[in-house]
Design a protein around this motif. Structure first.
Motif, PDB file in Angstrom:
ATOM      1  N   ASP A   3       2.103   2.584   0.416  1.00 36.28           N
ATOM      2  CA  ASP A   3       1.019   2.008  -0.374  1.00 36.28           C
ATOM      3  C   ASP A   3       1.537   1.089  -1.459  1.00 36.28           C
ATOM      4  O   ASP A   3       0.780   0.590  -2.271  1.00 36.28           O
ATOM      5  N   LYS A   4       2.851   0.869  -1.495  1.00 30.71           N
ATOM      6  CA  LYS A   4       3.446   0.026  -2.516  1.00 30.71           C
ATOM      7  C   LYS A   4       2.990  -1.421  -2.305  1.00 30.71           C
ATOM      8  O   LYS A   4       3.008  -1.942  -1.203  1.00 30.71           O
ATOM      9  N   ILE A   5       2.573  -2.045  -3.387  1.00 31.80           N
ATOM     10  CA  ILE A   5       2.117  -3.436  -3.315  1.00 31.80           C
ATOM     11  C   ILE A   5       3.345  -4.345  -3.337  1.00 31.80           C
ATOM     12  O   ILE A   5       4.221  -4.199  -4.175  1.00 31.80           O
ATOM     13  N   THR A   6       3.403  -5.244  -2.383  1.00 25.41           N
ATOM     14  CA  THR A   6       4.516  -6.187  -2.303  1.00 25.41           C
ATOM     15  C   THR A   6       3.979  -7.593  -2.535  1.00 25.41           C
ATOM     16  O   THR A   6       2.776  -7.797  -2.618  1.00 25.41           O
ATOM     17  N   ARG A   7       4.872  -8.541  -2.560  1.00 20.70           N
ATOM     18  CA  ARG A   7       4.428  -9.914  -2.801  1.00 20.70           C
ATOM     19  C   ARG A   7       3.861 -10.576  -1.553  1.00 20.70           C
ATOM     20  O   ARG A   7       3.540 -11.751  -1.561  1.00 20.70           O
ATOM     21  N   GLY A   8       3.742  -9.851  -0.463  1.00 19.72           N
ATOM     22  CA  GLY A   8       3.052 -10.361   0.700  1.00 19.72           C
ATOM     23  C   GLY A   8       3.910 -11.109   1.695  1.00 19.72           C
ATOM     24  O   GLY A   8       3.391 -11.713   2.616  1.00 19.72           O
ATOM     25  N   ARG A   9       5.234 -11.096   1.529  1.00 18.14           N
ATOM     26  CA  ARG A   9       6.106 -11.776   2.474  1.00 18.14           C
ATOM     27  C   ARG A   9       6.103 -11.004   3.790  1.00 18.14           C
ATOM     28  O   ARG A   9       6.202  -9.780   3.804  1.00 18.14           O
ATOM     29  N   ARG A  10       5.978 -11.719   4.877  1.00 18.39           N
ATOM     30  CA  ARG A  10       5.944 -11.073   6.190  1.00 18.39           C
ATOM     31  C   ARG A  10       7.345 -10.617   6.568  1.00 18.39           C
ATOM     32  O   ARG A  10       8.331 -11.278   6.282  1.00 18.39           O
ATOM     33  N   SER A  11       7.413  -9.475   7.239  1.00 17.69           N
ATOM     34  CA  SER A  11       8.707  -8.951   7.670  1.00 17.69           C
ATOM     35  C   SER A  11       9.204  -9.735   8.884  1.00 17.69           C
ATOM     36  O   SER A  11       8.444 -10.442   9.542  1.00 17.69           O
ATOM     37  N   LYS A  12      10.495  -9.577   9.177  1.00 16.57           N
ATOM     38  CA  LYS A  12      11.059 -10.252  10.354  1.00 16.57           C
ATOM     39  C   LYS A  12      10.363  -9.781  11.621  1.00 16.57           C
ATOM     40  O   LYS A  12      10.160 -10.562  12.559  1.00 16.57           O
TER      41      LYS A  12
END
Length: 193
Positions: A3-12
């Protein structure tokens, strides 16, 4: 799920070509290979693909990336298995005469899962239009199912009331109740439905 909010970068893994990602999902579901074997297999597929050489290097997944993805997929799989078990148990309770409470519970489970999917999608900066379209269609179908369930429940109550009124009419007539009394009793029972 994380549930941690990330900056929205897509994973590989999100960036992998569709056929390689499908292969990755299949290998993880299969469970016969270790994660290291899956990692080597997928990175070999990337290397053998028709992608440009610099893109191949950028797409190769790391052990930690695969572990995060595998954990996320297992969490989703576990949730789906639990949901399926609960749904099967609830449907088993339905028998041949569905009850409104169980139908409403199943619909609520569907709404909850749809909400979870939408919330996990909204945590990403990039919204998937296909996901939104599918979610709207799912919501429409859930509401249609709710309306159908409500209509069916009402029909069942009316049929039961009609059967009860007929039975009451026979008993009341046999017990010497007047025609007016029988009609009043029947109206009362049918009015409940």
């Amino acid at each position: 799920m994380n549930d941690k909010i990330t900056r929205g970068r897509r994973s590989k893994i999100d960036l992998l070509p569709e056929e390689i990602r499908r292969e990755l999902d299949a290998k993880l579901r299969d469970g016969r290979l270790t994660q290291q074997e899956v990692l080597d297999y997928i990175n070999d597929l990337i290397e053998q693909s028709q992608l440009p050489p610099d893109e191949k290097e950028q797409l190769k997944i790391s052990r930690s990336g695969l572990n995060r993805y595998s954990t996320q997929m297992e969490t989703i799989g576990k949730d789906l298995r639990e949901l399926r078990e609960v749904s099967n148990a609830l449907v088993a309770q339905l028998g041949d005469k569905p009850t409104g409470d169980v139908s409403r519970m199943i619909l609520e489970i569907g709404r909850t899962q749809l909400f979870k999917a939408m919330m996990s999608q909204s945590s990403s900066e990039e919204m998937d239009i296909g996901m939104i379209k599918d979610a709207m269609l799912a919501a429409q179908r859930l509401e249609a199912a709710a309306m159908h369930s409500h209509k069916r429940e009402k029909e069942i109550r009316q049929l039961f009331a009609a059967e009860a009124a007929e039975a009451a009419e026979k008993v009341a007539s046999q017990q010497g109740l007047t025609a007016e009394g029988v009609a009043a009793l029947k109206r009362e029972i049918l009015g409940i439905a």
